[in-house]
Design an enzyme around this catalytic site. Structure first.
Site, PDB file in Angstrom:
ATOM      1  CB  ALA A  13      -1.013   0.126   1.062  1.00 43.33           C
ATOM      2  CG  LEU A  17       0.790   0.519  -9.506  1.00 42.16           C
ATOM      3  CD1 LEU A  17       0.967   0.999 -10.847  1.00 42.16           C
ATOM      4  CD2 LEU A  17       0.532  -0.996  -9.738  1.00 42.16           C
ATOM      5  CG  HIS A 241       2.611  -2.083 -21.663  1.00 41.97           C
ATOM      6  ND1 HIS A 241       1.697  -2.610 -20.690  1.00 41.97           N
ATOM      7  CD2 HIS A 241       3.312  -1.323 -20.967  1.00 41.97           C
ATOM      8  CE1 HIS A 241       2.079  -2.583 -19.465  1.00 41.97           C
ATOM      9  NE2 HIS A 241       3.024  -1.582 -19.511  1.00 41.97           N
ATOM     10  CE  LYS A 334       9.690   4.924 -33.483  1.00 47.58           C
ATOM     11  NZ  LYS A 334      10.032   5.944 -34.095  1.00 47.58           N
ATOM     12  CE  LYS A 337      10.734   3.299 -19.025  1.00 52.78           C
ATOM     13  NZ  LYS A 337       9.637   3.627 -18.443  1.00 52.78           N
ATOM     14  CE1 TYR A 384      -3.386  11.415 -35.484  1.00 55.28           C
ATOM     15  CE2 TYR A 384      -2.873  11.297 -37.806  1.00 55.28           C
ATOM     16  CZ  TYR A 384      -2.497  11.210 -36.770  1.00 55.28           C
ATOM     17  OH  TYR A 384      -1.256  11.447 -36.285  1.00 55.28           O
ATOM     18  CG  LEU A 385      -8.282   7.345 -43.165  1.00 58.56           C
ATOM     19  CD1 LEU A 385      -7.142   6.079 -43.169  1.00 58.56           C
ATOM     20  CD2 LEU A 385      -9.614   6.897 -43.683  1.00 58.56           C
TER      21      LEU A 385
END
Ligand code: BG6
Length: 489
Positions: A13, A17, A241, A334, A337, A384-385
């Site tokens: 705790a 994080l 991720h 890719k 940091k 977006y395109l």
């Protein structure tokens, strides 16, 4: 229902994080009335603290994210009253039994559902699971344990970890978090693909030339060097991720939206991925850089990082999926940091229009003329395109324009933090956004050989200045597959 209660125990705790993400997410859920009527939150950590000291600590990171105009201090007070603290060692059964006693008092004979969030360092992980599972499984209702990466450092250690977890818990009770899956635009990927007619027919090697997954941060590993040096950027960002995003992006249509159906498809696509080869990886590490009067530290300037560390803080990789849909399409990743900006995005570059009538109006750079579809996960969420459009006027000149869905222009409500979504799902028993153990195995298989090779051969990373665009090697890697990184214009 009224007769049941949920307790959420945050083990670890006082960690970063917990303070920055978990408690604030729980508060946001409380604020939004998403928590069950009878809920209690327990912080568990080694340091001695009273309940009010915990409340004080937690209150420092709570914000009124949801409605900035409204003063939510009243709600905060209510929330903090439901927070308690228990101090104990992570490897002490006895301490967790004491916690169990306290939980029982709060549960007051109701059906007890218990959620444990293990936010602790990897070296004490298994011990903590062993001990926590005692009080977790004393629940009369359900027991769920949320665990955070790192899930090992390679296939073997990950399998060993899974094995020891399963001594104490069933797969059903384990909620492996990858917080990128809780991000709004990542969750939206399936909506885009499967509820619009126009994307899915184009979603294959037939029309897509390459897919790019780009992650960058404009800060280094300051303060986390001890953890980071043992893992490196490939394990920290790519293997989890970015790979999770690829899985959702590339999977076949699931039978339904049920967690098992979705995860079955994700596993299939991960298992179809070619094992990453060393030739298809570029690694980098940031070095110090002075700009004006400000000097930015290099990775190895961190006191917790060995001076001769070769750990990559940047990596680029080319991955391939060996199936009928994606054969030959490079998925370029890719991640880095201490780069020039903070961004996470998915870029889909489409093929050329065959026999394009407008080649001459476009000019010589055909690459410029292909459609590119971008999902910006953060910041400034957008989809977006890039299309070719006639510049208005009497001549015939084409221009690159954007069809643009900018979230903050379209949706007034603020986007919830990933942890809110994931905690809520865990409380509700929705497993869709959590990683199943076979997914984890498949993810490690793709990266383990290359990680070993990098470490065994002590491959020296390409150095790049703090705040730059990263190693030039990333361009050569992309160029080998006839790709240009879309984020570099
Ligand atoms: C974590 C990594 O999983 O994700 C960190 O360990 C990274 O190194 C973080 O900074 C990025 O998350 P977000 O949500 O800030 O993009």
């Amino acid at each position: 229902g009224k007769k049941s209660t949920v307790t959420i125990t945050v083990v670890g705790a006082s960690g970063d994080l917990a303070k920055k993400k978990i408690f604030p997410a729980l508060f946001a859920l409380y604020y939004e009335d998403c928590l069950p009527e009878h809920f209690t939150i327990f912080g568990y950590a080694r340091s001695k603290m009273t309940d009010s000291e915990l409340r004080n600590m937690v209150s420092k990171t709570l914000t009124c994210r949801i409605d900035k105009r409204e003063n939510c201090s009243e709600k905060m007070e209510e929330f903090l009253k439901r927070c308690f603290y228990h101090s104990g060692q992570y490897d002490s059964q006895e301490n967790f039994v004491e916690l169990d006693k306290k939980l029982r008092e709060h549960e007051a004979g109701r059906v007890s559902n218990r959620l444990f969030y293990l936010s602790i360092p990897p070296n004490i992980f298994v011990d903590a699971v062993r001990c926590a599972s005692v009080s977790a499984s004393a629940a009369s209702g359900w027991t769920r344990i949320i665990v955070e990466k790192p899930f090992g450092r390679d296939s073997e250690s990950s399998a060993a970890l899974t094995k020891s977890l399963k001594q104490y818990l069933t797969e059903d009770q384990i909620f492996r978090i990858d917080h990128y899956l809780g991000k709004e635009l990542v969750e939206n990927l399936s909506v885009l693909r499967f509820s619009n007619l126009i994307f899915e027919p184009l979603w294959s090697r037939q029309y897509i030339r390459n897919v790019q997954l780009i992650f960058s941060e404009d800060f280094g590993t300051e303060g986390r060097g001890g953890y980071f040096d043992h893992y490196g950027i490939i394990r920290d960002i790519m293997q989890n991720h970015l790979l999770q995003i690829v899985a959702l992006f590339a999977m076949e249509t699931p039978v339904s939206l049920d967690a098992e159906d979705i995860r079955n498809e994700k596993v299939k696509v991960l298992r179809s991925m070619r094992t990453l080869r060393i030739d298809d990886v570029v690694i980098g590490q940031y070095k110090s850089h002075t700009k004006g009067n400000v000097s930015y530290p290099g990775y190895t300037d961190d006191k917790t990082v060995p001076k001769d560390s070769l750990t990559p803080t940047f990596a680029a990789a080319a991955l391939f999926i060996n199936n009928a849909r994606w054969d030959g399409v490079p998925f370029l990743m890719k991640a880095g940091k201490a780069l020039h900006n903070r961004r996470a995005e998915i870029r889909v570059q489409f093929r050329h229009v065959p026999g394009n009538l407008y080649n001459r109006s476009i000019g010589t750079d055909l690459d410029m003329a292909t459609n590119e579809f971008v999902i910006r996960v953060q910041p400034d969420e957008a989809i977006y395109l890039k299309i070719n459009n006639k510049v208005p006027g009497l001549g015939m000149r084409l221009d690159r324009s954007h069809l643009n869905l900018l979230y903050k222009a379209r949706y007034l409500k603020e986007i919830p933090d990933a942890y809110e979504r994931l905690l809520l799902d865990a409380i509700e028993g929705e497993r869709r956004l959590f990683i199943r153990s076979d997914e984890l195995d498949a993810a490690w298989s793709i990266f383990t050989p290359v990680l070993k090779e990098i470490e065994e051969k002590k491959i020296v990373p390409e150095y790049y200045p703090y705040g730059s665009r990263g190693p030039v090697g990333a361009h050569y890697l992309a160029a080998r597959y006839d790709v240009k990184w879309g984020d570099l214009g």
